[in-house]
Design an enzyme around this catalytic site. Structure first.
Site: not given
Length: 293
Positions: A45, A107, A137
């Site tokens: 995010k 990620h 988020s």
């Protein structure tokens, strides 16, 4: 469609993870990167989709005659480590990419990135976002995304976030370890979500400089316009509306795309506690984030 049960967190090489990102681990680690690959790395995010789309537009445009325009962005820019039942793994999607360069996202913390990216001197773009907005988020993303564990309520999630008990582990370790890597690996471009919000034109110029691209002013303006948050939110190719594991009625994948939404979630006490914890965890880092503009 009946959704499968939510996964549970476990410790994986010192990082909180779930099976959907470790099931295919040996294949991910043996991934064969190429010198012209571009890896987009972020903590969840932090503008991954935004930067992925900017790069996709810069390299490949969006002409309607191009069959790519009907391929969702998450297939054009595969998520390297994802492996969920009945879907092609991110690693296989990356292997099958017909483009040069290949745009791939991850990620993973820096220490878990497949070693071939370093060996091939692939270019890497890391995007960092301030911790408070990242937490908010990520909380809403967990609410709508059945690939992730249930986030419980905001207060519980915030405590877990501060302790690194969320998928992909500690935000603090993630952003600082990637920042340290930048000091020794010259093909790494480190950028900030807040800078993108404040002046996307300038950040696109910096990206082009790093990548050795020289689009015209008109082309850059076109990229800026297409990659505006509201335009991406309406675009079925970029808003993840085709992904069945995500419930957009709970919260849209592209939710607000702003800086400072944390103020609508943190209580005064939570904010004081967070600031104290943050100061302690980041005291040895030169990284500086903006939580408002």
């Amino acid at each position: 469609m009946e959704l499968p049960p939510r996964p549970t967190l476990f410790d994986f090489h010192g990082i909180s993870m779930i099976k959907h990102f470790t099931n295919n681990w040996d294949n991910i680690q043996s991934f064969e990167a190429r010198p012209d690959d571009i890896l987009i790395a972020t903590y969840p995010k932090a503008g991954t989709t935004w930067v992925s789309y900017i790069l996709d537009l810069l390299y490949f445009g969006d002409t309607t005659s191009d069959c790519r325009s009907s391929v969702p962005l998450h297939e054009r820019v595969p998520f390297l480590e994802i492996s969920v039942p009945s879907r092609t793994t991110g690693k296989d999607l990356a292997d099958q990419l017909p483009t040069a360069p290949r745009l791939i996202k991850t990620h993973l913390p820096v220490q878990l990135v497949p070693k071939s990216f370093w060996e091939q001197c692939s270019r890497i773009i890391y995007v960092a976002r301030n911790a408070k907005d990242s937490a908010v988020s990520y909380f809403h993303f967990g609410r709508m995304n059945h690939v992730l564990p249930e986030p419980e309520d905001w207060s519980c999630f915030l405590q877990n976030f501060m302790q690194g008990k969320v998928v992909f582990g500690s935000w603090y370790q993630h952003v600082t370890a990637w920042w340290e890597k930048k000091q020794t690996y010259s093909n790494l471009h480190y950028m900030f979500y807040e800078d993108l919000i404040e002046d996307s034109g300038q950040e696109i110029n910096r990206l082009c400089s790093f990548l050795g691209l020289s689009p015209t002013a008109e082309q850059k303006e076109h990229v800026r316009d297409k990659a505006r948050f509201d335009n991406m939110k309406q675009n079925k190719m970029t808003n993840f509306s085709s992904v069945q594991m995500m419930n957009h009625s709970v919260s849209p994948f592209l939710r607000k795309g702003t800086i400072g939404d944390w103020k609508n979630h943190f209580t005064v006490f939570q904010n004081e506690q967070f600031d104290e914890d943050y100061k302690n965890k980041m005291k040895n880092s030169a990284l500086c984030f903006r939580t408002e503009i």
